[in-house]
Design a protein around this motif. Structure first.
Motif, PDB file in Angstrom:
ATOM      1  N   ASP A  34     -13.419 -68.034 -90.974  1.00  0.00           N
ATOM      2  CA  ASP A  34     -14.658 -68.110 -90.200  1.00  0.00           C
ATOM      3  C   ASP A  34     -15.824 -68.520 -91.092  1.00  0.00           C
ATOM      4  O   ASP A  34     -16.696 -69.308 -90.681  1.00  0.00           O
ATOM      5  CB  ASP A  34     -14.947 -66.768 -89.528  1.00  0.00           C
ATOM      6  CG  ASP A  34     -13.975 -66.468 -88.409  1.00  0.00           C
ATOM      7  OD1 ASP A  34     -13.848 -65.280 -88.035  1.00  0.00           O
ATOM      8  OD2 ASP A  34     -13.350 -67.420 -87.902  1.00  0.00           O
ATOM      9  N   CYS A  35     -15.834 -67.987 -92.325  1.00  0.00           N
ATOM     10  CA  CYS A  35     -16.901 -68.347 -93.267  1.00  0.00           C
ATOM     11  C   CYS A  35     -16.833 -69.826 -93.630  1.00  0.00           C
ATOM     12  O   CYS A  35     -17.846 -70.513 -93.686  1.00  0.00           O
ATOM     13  CB  CYS A  35     -16.798 -67.477 -94.522  1.00  0.00           C
ATOM     14  SG  CYS A  35     -18.043 -67.822 -95.783  1.00  0.00           S
ATOM     15  N   LEU A  36     -15.611 -70.329 -93.851  1.00  0.00           N
ATOM     16  CA  LEU A  36     -15.452 -71.749 -94.164  1.00  0.00           C
ATOM     17  C   LEU A  36     -15.799 -72.615 -92.964  1.00  0.00           C
ATOM     18  O   LEU A  36     -16.353 -73.711 -93.116  1.00  0.00           O
ATOM     19  CB  LEU A  36     -14.018 -72.025 -94.608  1.00  0.00           C
ATOM     20  CG  LEU A  36     -13.580 -71.383 -95.933  1.00  0.00           C
ATOM     21  CD1 LEU A  36     -12.110 -71.639 -96.186  1.00  0.00           C
ATOM     22  CD2 LEU A  36     -14.411 -71.923 -97.088  1.00  0.00           C
ATOM     23  N   LYS A  37     -15.492 -72.133 -91.768  1.00  0.00           N
ATOM     24  CA  LYS A  37     -15.775 -72.910 -90.567  1.00  0.00           C
ATOM     25  C   LYS A  37     -17.274 -72.996 -90.311  1.00  0.00           C
ATOM     26  O   LYS A  37     -17.798 -74.059 -89.969  1.00  0.00           O
ATOM     27  CB  LYS A  37     -15.069 -72.266 -89.368  1.00  0.00           C
ATOM     28  CG  LYS A  37     -15.332 -72.974 -88.037  1.00  0.00           C
ATOM     29  CD  LYS A  37     -14.762 -72.180 -86.879  1.00  0.00           C
ATOM     30  CE  LYS A  37     -15.522 -70.859 -86.708  1.00  0.00           C
ATOM     31  NZ  LYS A  37     -15.085 -70.094 -85.521  1.00  0.00           N
ATOM     32  N   ASP A  38     -17.968 -71.896 -90.466  1.00  0.00           N
ATOM     33  CA  ASP A  38     -19.412 -71.884 -90.205  1.00  0.00           C
ATOM     34  C   ASP A  38     -20.185 -72.651 -91.256  1.00  0.00           C
ATOM     35  O   ASP A  38     -21.209 -73.261 -90.961  1.00  0.00           O
ATOM     36  CB  ASP A  38     -19.910 -70.435 -90.136  1.00  0.00           C
ATOM     37  CG  ASP A  38     -19.319 -69.688 -88.952  1.00  0.00           C
ATOM     38  OD1 ASP A  38     -19.287 -68.445 -89.002  1.00  0.00           O
ATOM     39  OD2 ASP A  38     -18.901 -70.347 -87.980  1.00  0.00           O
ATOM     40  N   GLY A  39     -19.706 -72.642 -92.515  1.00  0.00           N
ATOM     41  CA  GLY A  39     -20.389 -73.382 -93.568  1.00  0.00           C
ATOM     42  C   GLY A  39     -21.748 -72.795 -93.894  1.00  0.00           C
ATOM     43  O   GLY A  39     -21.980 -71.586 -93.812  1.00  0.00           O
ATOM     44  N   MET A  40     -22.670 -73.673 -94.255  1.00  0.00           N
ATOM     45  CA  MET A  40     -24.018 -73.250 -94.659  1.00  0.00           C
ATOM     46  C   MET A  40     -24.957 -73.402 -93.472  1.00  0.00           C
ATOM     47  O   MET A  40     -25.387 -74.507 -93.134  1.00  0.00           O
ATOM     48  CB  MET A  40     -24.498 -74.088 -95.851  1.00  0.00           C
ATOM     49  CG  MET A  40     -23.630 -73.949 -97.091  1.00  0.00           C
ATOM     50  SD  MET A  40     -24.238 -74.901 -98.497  1.00  0.00           S
ATOM     51  CE  MET A  40     -24.060 -76.557 -97.866  1.00  0.00           C
ATOM     52  N   ARG A  41     -25.279 -72.311 -92.842  1.00  0.00           N
ATOM     53  CA  ARG A  41     -26.146 -72.325 -91.662  1.00  0.00           C
ATOM     54  C   ARG A  41     -27.199 -71.241 -91.756  1.00  0.00           C
ATOM     55  O   ARG A  41     -27.170 -70.383 -92.631  1.00  0.00           O
ATOM     56  CB  ARG A  41     -25.321 -72.114 -90.380  1.00  0.00           C
ATOM     57  CG  ARG A  41     -24.287 -73.206 -90.107  1.00  0.00           C
ATOM     58  CD  ARG A  41     -23.528 -72.910 -88.829  1.00  0.00           C
ATOM     59  NE  ARG A  41     -22.547 -73.922 -88.500  1.00  0.00           N
ATOM     60  CZ  ARG A  41     -21.724 -73.877 -87.458  1.00  0.00           C
ATOM     61  NH1 ARG A  41     -21.797 -72.842 -86.620  1.00  0.00           N
ATOM     62  NH2 ARG A  41     -20.859 -74.834 -87.239  1.00  0.00           N
ATOM     63  N   ASN A  42     -28.116 -71.327 -90.800  1.00  0.00           N
ATOM     64  CA  ASN A  42     -29.110 -70.266 -90.571  1.00  0.00           C
ATOM     65  C   ASN A  42     -30.018 -70.024 -91.769  1.00  0.00           C
ATOM     66  O   ASN A  42     -30.501 -68.926 -91.985  1.00  0.00           O
ATOM     67  CB  ASN A  42     -28.412 -68.953 -90.185  1.00  0.00           C
ATOM     68  CG  ASN A  42     -27.549 -69.113 -88.954  1.00  0.00           C
ATOM     69  OD1 ASN A  42     -27.887 -69.890 -88.054  1.00  0.00           O
ATOM     70  ND2 ASN A  42     -26.433 -68.407 -88.923  1.00  0.00           N
ATOM     71  N   LYS A  43     -30.213 -71.019 -92.583  1.00  0.00           N
ATOM     72  CA  LYS A  43     -31.173 -70.927 -93.681  1.00  0.00           C
ATOM     73  C   LYS A  43     -32.018 -72.199 -93.689  1.00  0.00           C
ATOM     74  O   LYS A  43     -31.530 -73.299 -93.396  1.00  0.00           O
ATOM     75  CB  LYS A  43     -30.470 -70.753 -95.032  1.00  0.00           C
ATOM     76  CG  LYS A  43     -29.715 -69.422 -95.166  1.00  0.00           C
ATOM     77  CD  LYS A  43     -30.673 -68.245 -95.244  1.00  0.00           C
ATOM     78  CE  LYS A  43     -29.936 -66.927 -95.453  1.00  0.00           C
ATOM     79  NZ  LYS A  43     -30.856 -65.785 -95.509  1.00  0.00           N
ATOM     80  N   GLU A  44     -33.298 -72.016 -94.041  1.00  0.00           N
ATOM     81  CA  GLU A  44     -34.204 -73.163 -93.990  1.00  0.00           C
ATOM     82  C   GLU A  44     -34.024 -74.088 -95.189  1.00  0.00           C
ATOM     83  O   GLU A  44     -34.076 -75.294 -95.051  1.00  0.00           O
ATOM     84  CB  GLU A  44     -35.661 -72.677 -93.930  1.00  0.00           C
ATOM     85  CG  GLU A  44     -35.988 -71.891 -92.669  1.00  0.00           C
ATOM     86  CD  GLU A  44     -37.432 -71.426 -92.643  1.00  0.00           C
ATOM     87  OE1 GLU A  44     -37.829 -70.815 -91.652  1.00  0.00           O
ATOM     88  OE2 GLU A  44     -38.157 -71.708 -93.628  1.00  0.00           O
ATOM     89  N   THR A  45     -33.777 -73.540 -96.355  1.00  0.00           N
ATOM     90  CA  THR A  45     -33.677 -74.356 -97.558  1.00  0.00           C
ATOM     91  C   THR A  45     -32.216 -74.541 -97.945  1.00  0.00           C
ATOM     92  O   THR A  45     -31.356 -73.734 -97.609  1.00  0.00           O
ATOM     93  CB  THR A  45     -34.433 -73.696 -98.725  1.00  0.00           C
ATOM     94  OG1 THR A  45     -33.825 -72.425 -99.026  1.00  0.00           O
ATOM     95  CG2 THR A  45     -35.894 -73.481 -98.357  1.00  0.00           C
TER      96      THR A  45
END
Length: 276
Positions: A34-45
């Protein structure tokens, strides 16, 4: 203790805990994917997304490692079944007359195979994580750049006769261009190519700038004749400087200038602003 024994040598309570540990391990592995699927999200920078992703991924891997260790510990507590049956006590489950309703034996075999595969892939993931650091901060990139060895400059020495033959063939390929070869400093050759005489007009100044860029683009030390021929072919495309329209906007003039850029691969004409 008698009630906690499935058969001589097997601890029923530890066996039940081991099944629960397998379920916890599967949940931990699911969180990794799930962590690999979601990737880098929900952060502005970008830096914030990278840190969040690395933290989530490392925490998930630690959970997998912890649950796997717990499962190995419980497997040692379960004990060894008696040797009275060729498949040990687990083989007795396959003799259950209601196998369709309680397929414990087949599920146990699948869980065992799945656990072996999981341990193998977890080891591979751990090795890759140790080799490739996921941190991309500016400071770390600066440190790694300092430690990276500098590339040694390469030089290519060719006999003068070989250079003369290559330039002579190129001169015959482009008769409409004026090509002069000279050696003012001994063996080092200087090539002078004239399409137009030196001009103060902006259009020809841009052509000169693009030609300088092309000299940096066409680099192949192992095949110098191909480099020179490719550059001359690119330079020859400017014969139609005022006749070729821009391939992006279709116009001949933009801000009073014709398309002065020529693509290195297709030789198509573009305005400076259209080629971006």
């Amino acid at each position: 203790m008698a009630e906690g024994v499935l058969s001589p040598g097997v601890n029923l309570e530890a066996f039940s805990q081991a099944i629960a540990a397998i379920q916890a391990l599967r949940s931990s592995v699911s969180r990794v994917f799930d962590c690999l699927k979601d990737g880098m999200r929900n952060k502005e920078t970008l830096e914030g997304r990278e840190k969040s992703f690395v933290s989530c991924f490392q925490e998930s891997l630690h959970s997998v490692s912890r649950d796997l260790s717990e499962l190995e510990r419980l497997s040692n507590l379960v004990g060894k079944p008696s040797e009275n049956h060729p498949l040990h006590n687990s083989g007795l489950l396959s003799l259950d007359p209601v196998q369709d309703k309680t397929p414990l034996y087949s599920q146990l075999l699948q869980a065992y195979k799945w656990s072996n595969k999981l341990q193998y892939h977890a080891g591979l993931a751990s090795g890759l994580l140790n080799q490739q650091s996921l941190k991309r901060s500016a400071n770390q990139m600066g440190v790694s750049a300092k430690r990276r060895p500098k590339a040694q400059p390469t030089t290519l020495v060719l006999p003068p006769q070989y250079v003369d033959d290559v330039i002579s063939r190129i001169d015959r390929m482009f008769p409409e261009m004026s090509i002069h070869l000279s050696r003012p400093n001994g063996t080092s050759a200087m090539l002078l190519v004239d399409i137009w005489s030196k001009s103060n007009y902006q259009v020809f100044q841009k052509v000169t700038d693009h030609a300088t860029t092309a000299l940096l683009h066409y680099q192949l030390p192992q095949m110098p004749d191909v480099v020179v021929r490719s550059f001359m072919t690119w330079l020859r495309s400017y014969i139609k400087l005022f006749q070729a329209p821009c391939q992006r906007c279709g116009k001949f003039l933009q801000d009073g200038l014709p398309p002065t850029w020529r693509d290195f691969r297709t030789l198509e004409a573009f305005h400076d602003t259209c080629r971006q």
